[in-house]
Scaffold this motif. Structure first.
Motif, mmCIF file in Angstrom:
data_model
loop_
_atom_site.group_PDB
_atom_site.id
_atom_site.type_symbol
_atom_site.label_atom_id
_atom_site.label_comp_id
_atom_site.label_asym_id
_atom_site.label_seq_id
_atom_site.Cartn_x
_atom_site.Cartn_y
_atom_site.Cartn_z
ATOM 1 N N ASP A 3 0.631 -1.612 0.262
ATOM 2 C CA ASP A 3 -0.299 0.129 -0.109
ATOM 3 C C ASP A 3 1.373 1.332 -0.215
ATOM 4 O OD1 ASP A 3 -1.720 1.578 0.250
ATOM 5 O OD2 ASP A 3 -2.884 1.361 2.468
ATOM 6 N N LEU A 4 0.605 1.645 -0.989
ATOM 7 C CA LEU A 4 1.829 3.390 -1.337
ATOM 8 C C LEU A 4 1.721 3.988 -0.671
ATOM 9 C CD1 LEU A 4 4.285 4.470 -2.562
ATOM 10 C CD2 LEU A 4 3.407 4.558 -4.911
ATOM 11 N N ASP A 5 -0.049 4.476 -0.262
ATOM 12 C CA ASP A 5 -0.131 5.126 0.202
ATOM 13 C C ASP A 5 0.248 5.538 1.467
ATOM 14 O OD1 ASP A 5 -1.862 5.926 -2.130
ATOM 15 O OD2 ASP A 5 -3.051 6.208 -1.169
ATOM 16 N N ALA A 6 -0.195 3.812 2.614
ATOM 17 C CA ALA A 6 -0.345 4.054 4.040
ATOM 18 C C ALA A 6 1.932 4.379 3.348
ATOM 19 C CB ALA A 6 -0.189 2.574 4.203
ATOM 20 N N TYR A 7 2.624 3.863 2.608
ATOM 21 C CA TYR A 7 3.794 4.966 3.048
ATOM 22 C C TYR A 7 4.469 5.893 2.691
ATOM 23 C CZ TYR A 7 5.515 -0.169 3.362
ATOM 24 O OH TYR A 7 5.191 -1.092 3.838
ATOM 25 N N ILE A 8 3.571 6.400 2.448
ATOM 26 C CA ILE A 8 3.673 7.892 2.197
ATOM 27 C C ILE A 8 3.054 8.384 3.657
ATOM 28 C CG2 ILE A 8 2.901 10.299 0.254
ATOM 29 C CD1 ILE A 8 3.013 8.006 -1.342
ATOM 30 N N LEU A 9 1.508 8.449 3.524
ATOM 31 C CA LEU A 9 1.372 8.522 4.826
ATOM 32 C C LEU A 9 2.569 8.687 6.288
ATOM 33 C CD1 LEU A 9 -2.260 7.762 4.499
ATOM 34 C CD2 LEU A 9 -0.608 10.542 4.394
ATOM 35 N N GLN A 28 11.025 11.726 -3.077
ATOM 36 C CA GLN A 28 11.107 11.801 -3.762
ATOM 37 C C GLN A 28 12.537 10.250 -3.561
ATOM 38 O OE1 GLN A 28 9.856 11.224 -7.637
ATOM 39 N NE2 GLN A 28 7.876 11.737 -7.285
ATOM 40 N N LYS A 29 13.470 11.413 -3.230
ATOM 41 C CA LYS A 29 14.786 10.778 -2.753
ATOM 42 C C LYS A 29 14.578 9.050 -1.622
ATOM 43 C CE LYS A 29 15.838 13.182 -5.893
ATOM 44 N NZ LYS A 29 14.932 13.682 -6.465
ATOM 45 N N ILE A 30 13.463 9.657 -0.630
ATOM 46 C CA ILE A 30 13.830 8.588 0.055
ATOM 47 C C ILE A 30 13.085 7.425 -0.344
ATOM 48 C CG2 ILE A 30 12.540 8.445 2.285
ATOM 49 C CD1 ILE A 30 12.895 11.247 2.937
ATOM 50 N N LEU A 58 5.006 7.967 -7.735
ATOM 51 C CA LEU A 58 5.068 8.594 -6.915
ATOM 52 C C LEU A 58 4.318 10.120 -6.481
ATOM 53 C CD1 LEU A 58 6.320 8.119 -3.784
ATOM 54 C CD2 LEU A 58 8.139 9.149 -4.527
ATOM 55 N N GLN A 59 4.806 10.868 -7.497
ATOM 56 C CA GLN A 59 4.169 12.156 -7.484
ATOM 57 C C GLN A 59 2.691 12.096 -7.858
ATOM 58 O OE1 GLN A 59 5.867 14.832 -6.458
ATOM 59 N NE2 GLN A 59 3.525 15.606 -5.969
ATOM 60 N N GLU A 60 1.996 11.286 -8.674
ATOM 61 C CA GLU A 60 0.554 10.814 -8.707
ATOM 62 C C GLU A 60 0.547 10.382 -7.488
ATOM 63 O OE1 GLU A 60 0.422 8.456 -12.370
ATOM 64 O OE2 GLU A 60 1.080 10.153 -13.796
ATOM 65 N N GLU A 61 0.751 9.572 -6.681
ATOM 66 C CA GLU A 61 0.297 9.159 -5.623
ATOM 67 C C GLU A 61 -0.287 10.420 -4.460
ATOM 68 O OE1 GLU A 61 -1.540 6.124 -4.560
ATOM 69 O OE2 GLU A 61 -1.525 5.790 -6.760
ATOM 70 N N VAL A 62 1.298 11.303 -4.633
ATOM 71 C CA VAL A 62 1.110 12.282 -3.519
ATOM 72 C C VAL A 62 0.087 12.969 -3.804
ATOM 73 C CG1 VAL A 62 2.278 14.414 -2.967
ATOM 74 C CG2 VAL A 62 3.133 12.312 -3.339
ATOM 75 N N LYS A 64 -2.401 12.443 -5.209
ATOM 76 C CA LYS A 64 -4.431 11.864 -4.779
ATOM 77 C C LYS A 64 -4.602 12.246 -3.591
ATOM 78 C CE LYS A 64 -4.022 7.358 -4.596
ATOM 79 N NZ LYS A 64 -4.733 6.758 -3.410
ATOM 80 N N LEU A 65 -3.124 11.926 -2.867
ATOM 81 C CA LEU A 65 -3.291 12.369 -1.664
ATOM 82 C C LEU A 65 -3.694 13.644 -1.082
ATOM 83 C CD1 LEU A 65 -0.362 9.705 0.040
ATOM 84 C CD2 LEU A 65 -3.103 9.077 0.443
ATOM 85 N N LEU A 66 -3.551 14.606 -1.775
ATOM 86 C CA LEU A 66 -3.492 16.020 -1.192
ATOM 87 C C LEU A 66 -4.618 15.793 -1.991
ATOM 88 C CD1 LEU A 66 -0.249 17.144 -3.205
ATOM 89 C CD2 LEU A 66 -1.033 17.535 -1.194
ATOM 90 N N LEU A 67 -5.442 15.837 -2.993
ATOM 91 C CA LEU A 67 -7.142 15.302 -3.679
ATOM 92 C C LEU A 67 -8.071 15.400 -2.302
ATOM 93 C CD1 LEU A 67 -6.472 15.318 -7.150
ATOM 94 C CD2 LEU A 67 -7.347 17.344 -6.066
ATOM 95 N N GLU A 68 -7.646 14.069 -1.762
ATOM 96 C CA GLU A 68 -8.469 13.347 -0.886
ATOM 97 C C GLU A 68 -7.693 13.796 0.176
ATOM 98 O OE1 GLU A 68 -6.747 9.671 -1.311
ATOM 99 O OE2 GLU A 68 -7.786 9.418 -2.986
ATOM 100 N N GLY A 69 -6.967 15.172 0.858
ATOM 101 C CA GLY A 69 -6.851 15.690 1.822
ATOM 102 C C GLY A 69 -6.282 15.041 3.044
ATOM 103 N N LYS A 70 -5.474 13.551 2.561
ATOM 104 C CA LYS A 70 -5.001 13.011 3.807
ATOM 105 C C LYS A 70 -3.696 13.251 4.120
ATOM 106 C CE LYS A 70 -7.330 8.831 2.047
ATOM 107 N NZ LYS A 70 -7.017 7.235 2.149
#
Length: 146
Positions: A3-9, A28-30, A58-62, A64-70
């Motif tokens: 779950d990429l979203d969980a890792y970003i969060l 991006q680098k991490i 990765l940027q598209e997932e970020v 998406k999370l911005l649009l969702e307010g997460k």
């Protein structure tokens, strides 16, 4: 499936806990290092780009999370010191969510998120030069050509 979203969060949460910033470049680098050095495969397909390794996925997932307010972004405008003209924007990410992932990965995030953007870039540029061939800051800011 990871779950990429969980890792970003999780990374953004850890940055909050460590009182560190997560900029778009740092994120991006991490994640690049997470794939390369820990073998965590998100299928991010990093390519050489203006600021070193970059993943559109990765940027598209970020985004998406911005649009969702997460996650939320605070933008800092960068101006040319001589002309005052706006030359760029630094996005800094925040979250109020408390998402956790694998403990080993969280330790990895903790180690890297505390480092400055310049420290991370120096490490990536030194250890993965094939991903920095188009970088605009490699020679100008980090002085790799000296």
């Amino acid at each position: 499936m990871i779950d990429l979203d969980a890792y970003i969060l999780s990374l953004v949460r850890i940055a909050r806990e460590e009182k560190a910033e997560v900029t778009a470049t740092k994120l991006q680098k991490i994640f690049f290092l997470l794939e390369k050095e820990m073998g965590t495969d998100f299928g991010l397909n990093f390519v050489p780009y203006m600021f070193g390794p970059y993943s559109l996925k990765l940027q598209e997932e970020v985004n998406k999370l911005l649009l969702e307010g997460k996650i939320k972004a605070e933008d800092e405008t960068i101006h040319d010191i001589i002309s005052g003209v706006e030359v760029g924007v630094i996005h800094k990410y925040y979250t109020d969510l408390n998402v956790t992932v694998d403990e080993r990965v969280e330790e990895f995030f903790r180690k890297w998120v505390k480092k400055s953007r310049k420290e991370i870039l120096n490490y990536v540029y030194t250890n993965y030069p094939e991903y920095t061939k188009y970088s605009v800051i490699r020679d100008k800011v980090l002085k790799f050509n000296e």
